[in-house]
Design an enzyme around this catalytic site. Structure first.
Site, mmCIF file in Angstrom:
data_model
loop_
_atom_site.group_PDB
_atom_site.id
_atom_site.type_symbol
_atom_site.label_atom_id
_atom_site.label_comp_id
_atom_site.label_asym_id
_atom_site.label_seq_id
_atom_site.Cartn_x
_atom_site.Cartn_y
_atom_site.Cartn_z
ATOM 1 N N SER A 229 0.828 -1.210 0.000
ATOM 2 C CA SER A 229 0.000 0.000 0.000
ATOM 3 C C SER A 229 0.860 1.257 0.000
ATOM 4 C CB SER A 229 -0.901 0.035 1.242
ATOM 5 O OG SER A 229 -1.790 -1.054 1.249
HETATM 6 N N1 SAH Z 1 -1.484 -4.582 3.883
HETATM 7 C C1 SAH Z 1 -0.618 -4.840 2.750
HETATM 8 C C2 SAH Z 1 -1.224 -4.472 1.414
HETATM 9 C C3 SAH Z 1 -2.309 -5.382 1.087
HETATM 10 S S1 SAH Z 1 -2.721 -5.638 -0.591
HETATM 11 C C4 SAH Z 1 0.739 -4.201 2.907
HETATM 12 O O1 SAH Z 1 0.980 -3.546 3.925
HETATM 13 O O2 SAH Z 1 1.561 -4.411 2.034
HETATM 14 C C5 SAH Z 1 -4.085 -6.743 -0.270
HETATM 15 C C6 SAH Z 1 -3.705 -8.138 0.126
HETATM 16 O O3 SAH Z 1 -4.904 -8.813 0.487
HETATM 17 C C7 SAH Z 1 -3.098 -8.947 -1.014
HETATM 18 O O4 SAH Z 1 -1.870 -9.470 -0.606
HETATM 19 C C8 SAH Z 1 -4.126 -10.042 -1.268
HETATM 20 O O5 SAH Z 1 -3.548 -11.286 -1.662
HETATM 21 C C9 SAH Z 1 -4.796 -10.147 0.085
HETATM 22 N N2 SAH Z 1 -6.135 -10.744 0.066
HETATM 23 C C10 SAH Z 1 -7.121 -10.625 -0.855
HETATM 24 N N3 SAH Z 1 -8.207 -11.326 -0.472
HETATM 25 C C11 SAH Z 1 -7.920 -11.893 0.736
HETATM 26 C C12 SAH Z 1 -8.628 -12.733 1.649
HETATM 27 N N4 SAH Z 1 -9.872 -13.153 1.410
HETATM 28 N N5 SAH Z 1 -8.008 -13.118 2.780
HETATM 29 C C13 SAH Z 1 -6.745 -12.718 3.064
HETATM 30 N N6 SAH Z 1 -6.017 -11.927 2.236
HETATM 31 C C14 SAH Z 1 -6.593 -11.521 1.090
#
Ligand code: SAH
Length: 215
Positions: free
Chosen positions: A64
């Site tokens: 992010s």
């Molecule tokens: N918080 C992260 C950025 C997240 S991007 C950081 O600090 O870098 C969103 C993430 O959510 C991705 O890695 C994606 O694979 C994950 N994601 C999507 N759907 C999900 C689910 N149902 N359960 C857990 N993770 C999920």
């Protein structure tokens, strides 16, 4: 694992930029200042690490934007000792910022490759956030209830089960919306268990998908 004066200088500039964009909580800015974001990007992309931008981290996912991390963290109103659930570990950067604020962090990721990569990195860096490979749609019932829940991927609606895993008096922060742009929302659960919601402008996140994946 090097964190040079140059990195520290760039990080300080990033913190100043986030402060100018309106995040004024010095505890949060201090946490951003302590987490070496360049270690979360592949080494070829060091020059991008301290730009206030999201960045690809593999498996089609992104780390992010630092401002977004600071903004969501501010909405969570973290107190030391809070037990926090993050859905969407991704690079692990947000989890480390929460840990720097004294929270006990649980974070769920659905992409197996990313989960393994991030778990290795956070262990090497000495962070203690508990990372779980799983489907965030289910939350983490055996560790519930949480003081705060943070969703860092976008769903058309917050899964109902996550509200059940939130303490009375707790907050849940999530981007909400099925399109390419979502609305940042904060849901507060009152002492009696009643939910109220507030909106905080437009953000862009990757989608919250169902089930664990191996790609
Ligand atoms: N918080 C992260 C950025 C997240 S991007 C950081 O600090 O870098 C969103 C993430 O959510 C991705 O890695 C994606 O694979 C994950 N994601 C999507 N759907 C999900 C689910 N149902 N359960 C857990 N993770 C999920």
């Amino acid at each position: 694992m090097e964190d040079t004066y140059r990195h520290k200088g760039l990080r300080k500039k990033l913190v100043d930029e986030i402060r100018k964009k309106g995040v004024l909580d010095e505890n949060i800015l201090g946490a951003i200042n302590r987490v070496p974001r360049h270690l979360f990007l592949d080494s070829g992309f060091l020059n991008f690490a301290y730009e206030d931008k999201p960045f690809p981290i593999g498996s089609g996912q992104t780390i992010s934007q630092p401002y977004t991390v600071a903004f969501q963290t501010q909405l969570l109103d973290v107190q030391p000792g809070d037990k926090i659930l993050e859905i969407g570990t991704g690079s692990g950067y947000q989890a480390c910022v929460l840990e720097e604020l004294g929270a006990e962090v649980y974070s769920i990721e659905r992409q197996q490759k990313l989960f393994v990569k991030t778990k290795t990195l956070l262990t090497q860096m000495g962070y203690k956030a508990k990372l779980i490979l799983g489907d965030g749609y289910l939350g983490l019932p055996d560790k519930a209830p949480f003081d705060a829940i943070l969703i860092t991927a976008a769903a058309p609606e917050v899964p109902e089960i996550l509200f059940e895993q939130l303490k009375n008096g707790g907050v849940l922060v999530s981007p909400v919306g099925g399109g390419s742009v979502q609305t940042m929302m904060r849901f507060t659960k009152s002492k009696s268990g009643k939910l109220t919601k507030q909106t905080f402008g437009a953000f862009q996140f990757v989608p919250l998908l169902k089930n664990v994946a191996n790609d």
